[in-house]
Design a protein around this motif. Sequence first.
Motif, PDB file in Angstrom:
ATOM      1  N   PHE A   1      92.290  90.946  -8.935  1.00  0.00           N
ATOM      2  CA  PHE A   1      92.802  92.191  -9.522  1.00  0.00           C
ATOM      3  C   PHE A   1      92.983  92.052 -11.034  1.00  0.00           C
ATOM      4  O   PHE A   1      92.623  92.958 -11.793  1.00  0.00           O
ATOM      5  N   LEU A   2      93.519  90.924 -11.484  1.00  0.00           N
ATOM      6  CA  LEU A   2      93.732  90.722 -12.919  1.00  0.00           C
ATOM      7  C   LEU A   2      92.403  90.692 -13.677  1.00  0.00           C
ATOM      8  O   LEU A   2      92.277  91.299 -14.755  1.00  0.00           O
ATOM      9  N   LEU A   3      91.415  89.998 -13.136  1.00  0.00           N
ATOM     10  CA  LEU A   3      90.122  89.913 -13.806  1.00  0.00           C
ATOM     11  C   LEU A   3      89.407  91.258 -13.821  1.00  0.00           C
ATOM     12  O   LEU A   3      88.808  91.649 -14.827  1.00  0.00           O
ATOM     13  N   MET A   4      89.473  91.976 -12.709  1.00  0.00           N
ATOM     14  CA  MET A   4      88.845  93.295 -12.658  1.00  0.00           C
ATOM     15  C   MET A   4      89.579  94.285 -13.566  1.00  0.00           C
ATOM     16  O   MET A   4      88.963  95.163 -14.175  1.00  0.00           O
ATOM     17  N   LEU A   5      90.902  94.122 -13.661  1.00  0.00           N
ATOM     18  CA  LEU A   5      91.672  94.972 -14.561  1.00  0.00           C
ATOM     19  C   LEU A   5      91.291  94.710 -16.010  1.00  0.00           C
ATOM     20  O   LEU A   5      91.142  95.648 -16.808  1.00  0.00           O
ATOM     21  N   ALA A   6      91.108  93.436 -16.337  1.00  0.00           N
ATOM     22  CA  ALA A   6      90.680  93.089 -17.697  1.00  0.00           C
ATOM     23  C   ALA A   6      89.326  93.706 -18.006  1.00  0.00           C
ATOM     24  O   ALA A   6      89.092  94.236 -19.105  1.00  0.00           O
ATOM     25  N   ALA A   7      88.425  93.659 -17.030  1.00  0.00           N
ATOM     26  CA  ALA A   7      87.095  94.249 -17.234  1.00  0.00           C
ATOM     27  C   ALA A   7      87.179  95.761 -17.397  1.00  0.00           C
ATOM     28  O   ALA A   7      86.392  96.362 -18.129  1.00  0.00           O
ATOM     29  N   SER A   8      88.146  96.368 -16.712  1.00  0.00           N
ATOM     30  CA  SER A   8      88.256  97.826 -16.731  1.00  0.00           C
ATOM     31  C   SER A   8      88.882  98.351 -18.017  1.00  0.00           C
ATOM     32  O   SER A   8      88.482  99.394 -18.528  1.00  0.00           O
TER      33      SER A   8
ATOM     34  N   PHE B   1      89.741  93.780 -27.132  1.00  0.00           N
ATOM     35  CA  PHE B   1      89.301  92.502 -26.588  1.00  0.00           C
ATOM     36  C   PHE B   1      90.059  91.324 -27.198  1.00  0.00           C
ATOM     37  O   PHE B   1      90.216  90.285 -26.554  1.00  0.00           O
ATOM     38  N   ASP B   2      90.505  91.470 -28.441  1.00  0.00           N
ATOM     39  CA  ASP B   2      91.209  90.370 -29.096  1.00  0.00           C
ATOM     40  C   ASP B   2      92.722  90.496 -28.992  1.00  0.00           C
ATOM     41  O   ASP B   2      93.462  89.774 -29.658  1.00  0.00           O
ATOM     42  N   SER B   3      93.214  91.391 -28.146  1.00  0.00           N
ATOM     43  CA  SER B   3      94.658  91.578 -27.993  1.00  0.00           C
ATOM     44  C   SER B   3      95.251  90.518 -27.064  1.00  0.00           C
ATOM     45  O   SER B   3      94.560  89.916 -26.241  1.00  0.00           O
ATOM     46  N   ILE B   4      96.559  90.309 -27.197  1.00  0.00           N
ATOM     47  CA  ILE B   4      97.263  89.333 -26.363  1.00  0.00           C
ATOM     48  C   ILE B   4      97.181  89.739 -24.890  1.00  0.00           C
ATOM     49  O   ILE B   4      96.982  88.895 -24.009  1.00  0.00           O
ATOM     50  N   GLY B   5      97.310  91.047 -24.636  1.00  0.00           N
ATOM     51  CA  GLY B   5      97.283  91.516 -23.261  1.00  0.00           C
ATOM     52  C   GLY B   5      95.980  91.193 -22.555  1.00  0.00           C
ATOM     53  O   GLY B   5      95.978  90.727 -21.410  1.00  0.00           O
ATOM     54  N   PHE B   6      94.864  91.426 -23.231  1.00  0.00           N
ATOM     55  CA  PHE B   6      93.559  91.153 -22.634  1.00  0.00           C
ATOM     56  C   PHE B   6      93.373  89.659 -22.399  1.00  0.00           C
ATOM     57  O   PHE B   6      92.902  89.239 -21.330  1.00  0.00           O
TER      58      PHE B   6
END
Length: 542
Positions: A251-258, A266-271
């Motif tokens: 879920f975390l990886l797919m959320l990052a992709a979404s 892309f360079d944010s702390i959250g991503f």
Amino acid sequence: MAREEEEQALGSGLSTDYGSISQEQSSVQEHSFQKLSNTKFAIILSCLFINVFLAALDSTVVATLLSVIASDLDCLPSISWVATSYLLSCAAFQPIFGKFSDIFGRKQVTLFCVLIFGLGCLCSGISNSLSLMVFGRLISGIGGGGFNTMGAIILSDIVSLDQRGLYQGYINIFYGVGSGLGGVFAGFFQKYFDWRMAFLSQVPVCVISGVLTYLYLEIHADHHKINGKTYTEKIKSIDFHGSVVLIGSIFLLMLAASVGGKDIAFDSIGFVLLIIFGVLGLLHFYFYELSIEDPVIPVKLLSIPTVFSSSIACWVLSMNTFSILLYLPFFWEAVHDRSSYESGIRLIPGAVAASVGSIFAGVYIKIFKKYKMLLIVCSLINLCGSILIYCSSINGNSLFYEMTILVPCQFGMASVVTIILIAMVSSVSNTEHALVTSIQYGFRSTGSTLGVSLASAILQKSLHDNMMNNFKYVKENPQLVEKVIRKALINVNYAHTSAPEFAKSLIIAAYNSACHDVFKFVVLTGTLVAGSSLFINENELS
């Protein structure tokens, strides 16, 4: 003595070998499927067909509705969530259904999937906000993922190995028809009723499927070592730690992709944190599953070359397929001003080709009991189709070209999917069929989610950059130009409806360039499918 030990291992659910199955094992497998009366067999197959059709339909039902929903809810920058939310929950939950069906039984897990899928369709159908729409799609995705996995697993219980390719082909017909007709189905309701009815109309079908499943789906999986235990003992046998870590990590990886590049930079702390915790979670899951006796997914199976290569092929093939099915209609509507219904009609030949491809692959495997050469040829056909899509012109193509453009891709995709599942199942023992099926569908669902997310990110970034570049030298009121760009970025139909005359061609050109950047991604994934198919071994099919 050795034969007795092998049969005991098979009966207890343990694998004696993680390599290709031997002829002796194959003989044991060949007699392990459950024989049913013709009536019950037909009813069970009908339930599987209905469920897989609904799951596939919902994966693409928004393909021709994205622009309509975006305009209705004013949410174009976030519209990809309507598509990715369904695929996201599919990806996160699909891998665990194989083990859960071993524990609780095929009927119970299938009924749960029917219930949760119908509830999700109901929520989507009554939604008047993006948040409720996305929630409904998330819920539907859990059930849809279960439909796909359980369809293949139950098929393994009731059909012998050498016949499985043919029957998997039948299931793939319904999957291909569902995914191919999703746009037509949605376009029909949008034209004559309302787009919400595309979701509400599925609820009664879920009720029918649920009733038939409850009355007729009785599968005796005597080889499962969990059989005969109490409900409490079954609960205790669940690998909760592994299941939660797996679902959470995916879920975390797919959320990052979404959200990457759109909602967060892309360079944010959250991503960065999403990627780090997702990767660390999968690594922890891998080593944890190696260390326990009864894992939710036996990751050792990935050490088999055919299982690993097939999983990668499924992964990139799903990226390729769903990027095409969602963004080719988007191209027709944004660039050529096709209606949702017209775009949907153009998807029909592809759905027919998918049906033909599935049956062709199944019949070929049944007759020749070989699949490697066919796999390579069909993956190349899919690649050629991807190149044809990239060649779509901004000036419009002939009706024949648009009606047939999906045929190579869909034929190749359906054939490859059928072949790959047979290759994976033939690489393991009978007791691991449900688990390896979950692995395949897990890779397929994560691939589809990641593919749509990456395609959406490519589209949004390219659209913004091309829009700004196209209007850079326009000699008009700067405030008017800014207003035009802002509207063009959130409303797909703006160029064909109310945009100023000076802006129409510039907006259409920006959408064309953005869509062709997505089509470059489609060609890349098609190339990777063809490459990964070379590493799938030919196993003996008894």
